[in-house]
Motif scaffolding. Structure first.
Motif, PDB file in Angstrom:
ATOM      1  N   GLN A   1       0.862  -1.181   0.000  1.00 47.28           N
ATOM      2  CA  GLN A   1       0.000   0.000   0.000  1.00 47.28           C
ATOM      3  C   GLN A   1       0.895   1.226   0.000  1.00 47.28           C
ATOM      4  OE1 GLN A   1      -2.845   0.322   3.186  1.00 47.28           O
ATOM      5  NE2 GLN A   1      -3.610   2.274   2.446  1.00 47.28           N
ATOM      6  N   GLU A   2       0.804   1.984  -1.081  1.00 50.17           N
ATOM      7  CA  GLU A   2       1.600   3.195  -1.185  1.00 50.17           C
ATOM      8  C   GLU A   2       0.952   4.289  -0.350  1.00 50.17           C
ATOM      9  OE1 GLU A   2       3.927   4.028  -4.920  1.00 50.17           O
ATOM     10  OE2 GLU A   2       2.427   5.639  -4.999  1.00 50.17           O
ATOM     11  N   ILE A   3       1.773   4.902   0.494  1.00 45.74           N
ATOM     12  CA  ILE A   3       1.316   5.990   1.348  1.00 45.74           C
ATOM     13  C   ILE A   3       2.316   7.130   1.154  1.00 45.74           C
ATOM     14  CG2 ILE A   3       0.807   6.715   3.715  1.00 45.74           C
ATOM     15  CD1 ILE A   3       0.354   3.671   4.330  1.00 45.74           C
ATOM     16  N   GLY A   4       1.935   8.086   0.332  1.00 49.17           N
ATOM     17  CA  GLY A   4       2.854   9.172  -0.004  1.00 49.17           C
ATOM     18  C   GLY A   4       4.055   8.623  -0.754  1.00 49.17           C
ATOM     19  N   GLU A   5       5.253   8.902  -0.249  1.00 47.10           N
ATOM     20  CA  GLU A   5       6.493   8.432  -0.870  1.00 47.10           C
ATOM     21  C   GLU A   5       6.935   7.084  -0.300  1.00 47.10           C
ATOM     22  OE1 GLU A   5       8.226  10.005  -3.462  1.00 47.10           O
ATOM     23  OE2 GLU A   5       6.381  11.172  -3.532  1.00 47.10           O
ATOM     24  N   GLN A   6       6.146   6.516   0.594  1.00 43.52           N
ATOM     25  CA  GLN A   6       6.488   5.239   1.225  1.00 43.52           C
ATOM     26  C   GLN A   6       5.520   4.150   0.792  1.00 43.52           C
ATOM     27  OE1 GLN A   6       6.319   6.387   5.435  1.00 43.52           O
ATOM     28  NE2 GLN A   6       8.535   6.104   5.476  1.00 43.52           N
ATOM     29  N   THR A   7       5.939   2.921   1.058  1.00 47.22           N
ATOM     30  CA  THR A   7       5.076   1.773   0.803  1.00 47.22           C
ATOM     31  C   THR A   7       5.026   0.915   2.052  1.00 47.22           C
ATOM     32  OG1 THR A   7       5.636   1.778  -1.544  1.00 47.22           O
ATOM     33  CG2 THR A   7       4.683  -0.255  -0.652  1.00 47.22           C
ATOM     34  N   GLU A   8       3.809   0.628   2.489  1.00 53.30           N
ATOM     35  CA  GLU A   8       3.619  -0.296   3.596  1.00 53.30           C
ATOM     36  C   GLU A   8       3.562  -1.704   3.011  1.00 53.30           C
ATOM     37  OE1 GLU A   8       0.833  -0.207   7.361  1.00 53.30           O
ATOM     38  OE2 GLU A   8      -0.283  -0.883   5.586  1.00 53.30           O
ATOM     39  N   VAL A   9       4.429  -2.583   3.510  1.00 54.24           N
ATOM     40  CA  VAL A   9       4.470  -3.973   3.077  1.00 54.24           C
ATOM     41  C   VAL A   9       3.931  -4.819   4.219  1.00 54.24           C
ATOM     42  CG1 VAL A   9       5.936  -5.886   2.310  1.00 54.24           C
ATOM     43  CG2 VAL A   9       6.513  -3.525   1.657  1.00 54.24           C
ATOM     44  N   THR A  10       2.911  -5.622   3.929  1.00 49.98           N
ATOM     45  CA  THR A  10       2.343  -6.532   4.926  1.00 49.98           C
ATOM     46  C   THR A  10       2.501  -7.954   4.411  1.00 49.98           C
ATOM     47  OG1 THR A  10       0.697  -4.874   5.548  1.00 49.98           O
ATOM     48  CG2 THR A  10       0.288  -7.151   6.253  1.00 49.98           C
TER      49      THR A  10
END
Length: 163
Positions: A109-118
């Motif tokens: 899930q891209e959140i701004g310039e970051q990506t949350e990896v689950t």
């Protein structure tokens, strides 16, 4: 890194935020040459449902300590990837039979310039040996996600689960 593992639920769930756009994180999981930079020394990834998701953790060993025969079972480009999974050699008798393979789901899930990896790992059996397998994988997924984060943010991934 967020940990949400509960033995009672028989689910391993790990999260990490990576300073990278989702497309680069996606390619890190789905391109063989990129997977081999941070996860396992050799990777054969065919990014399609039914395609291979094979990782070889020991150079030259294509029989042991690998996920040979594992396949992609779900795919939504740039968002999620699911594949069957095999454990390391000490757990092979328990969890590497075709009827007992566990499953790994990777969500981005891209959140701004970051990506949350689950990463969610399911399909565990019952009993003390299965708990040992869960405990080992809790440790291994921490290493894997730490290496992924290092590889994408600093270009310094460390291969997982080396002998």
């Amino acid at each position: 890194m967020t940990n949400q593992n509960t033995a009672e639920q028989k689910i391993i769930k790990k999260k990490v935020m990576i300073d990278s756009k989702a497309d680069l994180v996606w390619y890190a999981w789905t391109k063989s040459d990129r997977v081999s930079q941070w996860f396992a020394g050799k990777a054969i990834v065919e990014p399609e449902v039914g395609g291979k998701y094979e990782l070889y953790f020991e150079p030259g060993n294509e029989v042991g300590n690998c996920t040979k025969g594992c396949t992609i079972i779900g795919l939504e480009p740039f968002k999620s990837l699911s594949f069957t999974w095999k454990g390391p050699d000490p757990l092979a008798e328990l969890m590497n039979q075709s009827s007992k393979l566990t499953e790994v789901n990777v969500k981005l899930q891209e959140i701004g310039e970051q990506t949350e990896v689950t990463v969610t790992h399911t399909g565990w059996g019952e009993g003390q040996e299965w708990q040992r397998a869960i405990d080992w994988h809790v440790m291994a997924w921490d290493q894997v996600l730490s290496s992924l984060k290092s590889a994408l943010e600093a270009g310094e991934g460390e291969l997982c689960c080396q002998p």
